[in-house]
Motif scaffolding. Structure first.
Motif, PDB file in Angstrom:
ATOM      1  N   VAL A  44     -48.414 -63.381 -70.557  1.00  0.00           N
ATOM      2  CA  VAL A  44     -48.393 -64.822 -70.268  1.00  0.00           C
ATOM      3  C   VAL A  44     -47.849 -65.121 -68.870  1.00  0.00           C
ATOM      4  CG1 VAL A  44     -47.349 -67.031 -70.922  1.00  0.00           C
ATOM      5  CG2 VAL A  44     -48.357 -65.562 -72.680  1.00  0.00           C
ATOM      6  N   PRO A  45     -46.668 -64.624 -68.469  1.00  0.00           N
ATOM      7  CA  PRO A  45     -46.207 -64.907 -67.105  1.00  0.00           C
ATOM      8  C   PRO A  45     -47.090 -64.291 -66.027  1.00  0.00           C
ATOM      9  CG  PRO A  45     -44.717 -63.363 -68.208  1.00  0.00           C
ATOM     10  CD  PRO A  45     -45.640 -63.903 -69.246  1.00  0.00           C
ATOM     11  N   VAL A  46     -47.702 -63.156 -66.330  1.00  0.00           N
ATOM     12  CA  VAL A  46     -48.640 -62.555 -65.364  1.00  0.00           C
ATOM     13  C   VAL A  46     -49.793 -63.514 -65.086  1.00  0.00           C
ATOM     14  CG1 VAL A  46     -50.283 -60.681 -64.989  1.00  0.00           C
ATOM     15  CG2 VAL A  46     -48.050 -60.192 -66.011  1.00  0.00           C
ATOM     16  N   SER A  47     -50.334 -64.102 -66.137  1.00  0.00           N
ATOM     17  CA  SER A  47     -51.461 -65.018 -65.962  1.00  0.00           C
ATOM     18  C   SER A  47     -51.038 -66.283 -65.227  1.00  0.00           C
ATOM     19  CB  SER A  47     -52.064 -65.375 -67.324  1.00  0.00           C
ATOM     20  OG  SER A  47     -51.143 -66.102 -68.114  1.00  0.00           O
ATOM     21  N   GLY A  48     -49.793 -66.755 -65.464  1.00  0.00           N
ATOM     22  CA  GLY A  48     -49.318 -67.925 -64.734  1.00  0.00           C
ATOM     23  C   GLY A  48     -49.231 -67.646 -63.246  1.00  0.00           C
ATOM     24  N   TRP A  49     -48.728 -66.461 -62.889  1.00  0.00           N
ATOM     25  CA  TRP A  49     -48.649 -66.082 -61.475  1.00  0.00           C
ATOM     26  C   TRP A  49     -50.038 -65.962 -60.857  1.00  0.00           C
ATOM     27  CZ3 TRP A  49     -50.408 -61.883 -58.650  1.00  0.00           C
ATOM     28  CH2 TRP A  49     -49.896 -61.765 -57.352  1.00  0.00           C
ATOM     29  N   LEU A  50     -50.956 -65.342 -61.579  1.00  0.00           N
ATOM     30  CA  LEU A  50     -52.322 -65.179 -61.071  1.00  0.00           C
ATOM     31  C   LEU A  50     -52.995 -66.530 -60.832  1.00  0.00           C
ATOM     32  CD1 LEU A  50     -53.588 -62.231 -63.319  1.00  0.00           C
ATOM     33  CD2 LEU A  50     -53.135 -62.139 -60.857  1.00  0.00           C
ATOM     34  N   ALA A  51     -52.784 -67.477 -61.764  1.00  0.00           N
ATOM     35  CA  ALA A  51     -53.430 -68.780 -61.645  1.00  0.00           C
ATOM     36  C   ALA A  51     -52.882 -69.566 -60.462  1.00  0.00           C
ATOM     37  CB  ALA A  51     -53.246 -69.570 -62.938  1.00  0.00           C
ATOM     38  N   ASP A  52     -51.599 -69.406 -60.144  1.00  0.00           N
ATOM     39  CA  ASP A  52     -51.040 -70.063 -58.963  1.00  0.00           C
ATOM     40  C   ASP A  52     -51.458 -69.353 -57.677  1.00  0.00           C
ATOM     41  OD1 ASP A  52     -49.653 -72.279 -59.933  1.00  0.00           O
ATOM     42  OD2 ASP A  52     -47.856 -71.120 -60.392  1.00  0.00           O
ATOM     43  N   ARG A  53     -51.611 -68.049 -57.739  1.00  0.00           N
ATOM     44  CA  ARG A  53     -51.921 -67.265 -56.535  1.00  0.00           C
ATOM     45  C   ARG A  53     -53.400 -67.359 -56.171  1.00  0.00           C
ATOM     46  NH1 ARG A  53     -53.112 -65.257 -52.544  1.00  0.00           N
ATOM     47  NH2 ARG A  53     -52.402 -63.321 -51.539  1.00  0.00           N
ATOM     48  N   TYR A  54     -54.285 -67.222 -57.150  1.00  0.00           N
ATOM     49  CA  TYR A  54     -55.720 -67.134 -56.858  1.00  0.00           C
ATOM     50  C   TYR A  54     -56.523 -68.331 -57.358  1.00  0.00           C
ATOM     51  CZ  TYR A  54     -54.477 -62.297 -55.895  1.00  0.00           C
ATOM     52  OH  TYR A  54     -53.886 -61.163 -55.387  1.00  0.00           O
ATOM     53  N   GLY A  55     -55.938 -69.165 -58.177  1.00  0.00           N
ATOM     54  CA  GLY A  55     -56.663 -70.314 -58.707  1.00  0.00           C
ATOM     55  C   GLY A  55     -56.948 -70.168 -60.189  1.00  0.00           C
ATOM     56  N   ARG A  56     -57.079 -71.310 -60.862  1.00  0.00           N
ATOM     57  CA  ARG A  56     -57.280 -71.297 -62.305  1.00  0.00           C
ATOM     58  C   ARG A  56     -58.667 -70.772 -62.671  1.00  0.00           C
ATOM     59  NH1 ARG A  56     -52.579 -73.021 -60.536  1.00  0.00           N
ATOM     60  NH2 ARG A  56     -51.838 -75.065 -61.218  1.00  0.00           N
ATOM     61  N   ARG A  57     -59.664 -71.237 -61.957  1.00  0.00           N
ATOM     62  CA  ARG A  57     -61.058 -70.975 -62.330  1.00  0.00           C
ATOM     63  C   ARG A  57     -61.419 -69.499 -62.223  1.00  0.00           C
ATOM     64  NH1 ARG A  57     -65.930 -71.649 -59.388  1.00  0.00           N
ATOM     65  NH2 ARG A  57     -67.691 -72.305 -60.676  1.00  0.00           N
ATOM     66  N   ILE A  58     -61.163 -68.887 -61.086  1.00  0.00           N
ATOM     67  CA  ILE A  58     -61.549 -67.488 -60.902  1.00  0.00           C
ATOM     68  C   ILE A  58     -60.752 -66.573 -61.829  1.00  0.00           C
ATOM     69  CG2 ILE A  58     -59.936 -67.160 -58.985  1.00  0.00           C
ATOM     70  CD1 ILE A  58     -63.403 -65.492 -59.505  1.00  0.00           C
ATOM     71  N   THR A  59     -59.462 -66.907 -62.033  1.00  0.00           N
ATOM     72  CA  THR A  59     -58.628 -66.102 -62.927  1.00  0.00           C
ATOM     73  C   THR A  59     -59.203 -66.113 -64.338  1.00  0.00           C
ATOM     74  OG1 THR A  59     -56.633 -66.528 -61.626  1.00  0.00           O
ATOM     75  CG2 THR A  59     -56.316 -65.844 -63.919  1.00  0.00           C
ATOM     76  N   LEU A  60     -59.545 -67.279 -64.825  1.00  0.00           N
ATOM     77  CA  LEU A  60     -60.050 -67.397 -66.194  1.00  0.00           C
ATOM     78  C   LEU A  60     -61.471 -66.862 -66.337  1.00  0.00           C
ATOM     79  CD1 LEU A  60     -58.564 -70.862 -67.225  1.00  0.00           C
ATOM     80  CD2 LEU A  60     -57.948 -68.609 -68.135  1.00  0.00           C
ATOM     81  N   LEU A  61     -62.269 -66.949 -65.293  1.00  0.00           N
ATOM     82  CA  LEU A  61     -63.622 -66.374 -65.355  1.00  0.00           C
ATOM     83  C   LEU A  61     -63.549 -64.859 -65.562  1.00  0.00           C
ATOM     84  CD1 LEU A  61     -65.568 -68.352 -62.602  1.00  0.00           C
ATOM     85  CD2 LEU A  61     -66.187 -68.198 -65.016  1.00  0.00           C
TER      86      LEU A  61
END
Length: 463
Positions: A322-339
């Motif tokens: 969960v915290p890894v995904s939060g960091w990724l979404a702030d660093r690279y953006g929500r859309r690309i991370t979730l895709l």
């Protein structure tokens, strides 16, 4: 209604200080996380009992599969109630404020859970027992329908600039924490009372009274949650919207009028997350502890307590992701991370037939399956409490994010265990993975049409 925004650039949601409106950020983190931990704990003890307790005590007639499906039907009833809860609590959350509404949702969920622990069984009052169980389950759904979106808004609307996804991941941690507490408590109780789910003893201590303990203990955690939440202040984003005169009389009508596209996108963005989660928690428990083909079933034949241990190990990976995904979404953006994560979920769906092949099934293979699924769950679940609120204007954000989140619960979670049981019984476990693949494909399409919200100010959404 005024829809104008200030001529001055909007302030960061919660500023850059260590306090927000005089409240330490650490208290906000605890308040957003403790509430969702309690809510998910309440929800999971029901999910566990729906497989191991209720088929024996509330739905005893018919064969084992029929009783299980009837129990899972009441499990799914809460998901029907959740969109109603998001409308009810969303109305007050967008009209009155986030703080008071969060207290109300917590009480609704907590009281319903406590009363489940006091219910008489089918053998005591007949058909009234499952009816009362269904009513309490409906109330649980109402409470959780208002809880998640309120906790998500509490986190996002007080976040530091550029750290919204990180702040928003704290309430998401409530899911694995609640799961760990619920299943861990059930594990301790079943071991202490020598309960064997494969050959349940209706006169034994566990099914006589022990199963009630997790439900009754929820009262203690609700009191802690109330204490923390009553010490909060209103979020600065909501306060600024009130100052600008942006509140509306009927948020639910406004959100369908002005943000219907976001409702559709948000619902399908959440679809794969919900489908994956309830396959990996509720259905897999019934499959893992079900009778094997040699005994006339389609399950894996694990002892109930052994399987709970495997699940608890896997949940640690869920929490870590969960915290890894939060960091990724702030660093690279929500859309690309979730895709990318959704694409991995699609691939995972194709592996069910390999992981869950009955020949040669053992602890190692089942644990690997659970860990992969829970890792993906943490990665896809973590950013959602930032993504959905960011789609909606402040004056309908509580209602809109709640409706999207909880409508997805009907499409993805309410029916997931039911469909998975049917597919596994009639076509094999590989088709459960295909079902997940279809849900993930729909989410992938929704993400393709969703706008990136990483850099947007919550004050400007919908302006």
């Amino acid at each position: 209604m005024s829809t104008s925004v200030s001529e001055n650039p909007p302030k960061p949601e919660g500023g850059d200080a260590d306090t927000v409106a005089g409240v330490p950020r650490s208290r906000i983190v605890v308040a957003s996380m403790v509430g969702t931990s309690i809510e998910f704990y309440d929800f999971y003890i029901y999910a566990t009992a729906a497989v191991s307790v209720f088929p024996h005590l509330f739905f005893p007639k018919g064969n084992d599969t029929t009783a299980l499906l009837a129990s899972l039907a009441t499990f799914g009833l809460a998901f029907v109630a959740r969109p109603l809860g998001s409308i009810l609590f969303g109305h007050f959350g967008d009209r009155v404020g986030r703080k008071a509404t969060l207290v109300g949702s917590l009480l609704t969920m907590g009281v319903a859970t406590f009363l489940i622990g006091l219910l008489p069984t089918y053998h005591q009052i007949g058909l009234l027992a499952p009816a009362l169980l269904a009513l309490m389950r409906f109330c649980q759904g109402l409470g959780l329908g208002g809880e998640w979106s309120g906790a998500a808004l509490l986190a996002t609307e007080t976040a530091k600039e550029g750290k919204r996804a990180w702040a928003a991941m704290w309430p998401q941690l409530g899911a694995p924490i609640g799961f760990f507490m619920a299943n861990g408590l059930f594990l301790i109780i079943t071991l202490f009372m020598n309960h064997d789910n494969s050959s349940p003893d209706l006169e034994g201590a566990f099914l006589s009274w022990g199963w009630r303990i997790p439900f009754l203990l929820s009262t203690i955690m609700v009191m802690i949650g109330l204490y923390v939440r009553l010490k909060l202040e209103e979020t600065p984003v909501f306060a600024r919207a009130v100052e600008r005169g942006e509140k509306v009389k009927t948020p639910v009508a406004e959100v369908f009028k002005t943000s219907w596209r976001q409702l559709i996108i948000g619902t399908f963005v959440m679809l794969a997350t919900y489908t994956l989660f309830y396959i990996m928690t509720t259905w897999v428990l019934s499959h893992g502890t079900g009778k094997t083909a040699a005994d006339g079933g389609t399950g894996a034949g694990f002892k109930y307590t052994d399987f709970l241990v495997l699940q608890l190990i896997a949940v640690v990976f869920f929490a870590a992701a969960v915290p890894v995904s939060g960091w990724l979404a702030d660093r690279y953006g929500r859309r690309i991370t979730l895709l990318i994560i959704t694409g991995l979920i699609m691939v995972f769906g194709l592996t069910f037939g390999v992981f869950l092949e009955p020949d040669g099934m053992n602890d190692g293979r089942m644990l690997a399956f659970l860990i992969v699924g829970m890792l993906l769950m943490g990665l896809t679940f973590g950013p959602m409490s930032a993504v959905l609120p960011e789609l909606f204007p402040t004056n309908v954000r509580y209602t809109g994010s709640g409706i999207a989140y909880n409508t997805a619960s009907i499409l993805g979670a309410a029916v997931a265990p039911f469909i998975a049981v049917y597919l596994a019984k009639n076509y094999g476990v590989g088709w459960v993975g295909i079902y997940l693949l279809v849900a993930a494909t729909l989410t992938f399409v929704a993400l393709l049409v969703m706008r990136e919200t990483k850099g947007e100010s919550l004050d400007d959404v919908g302006a």
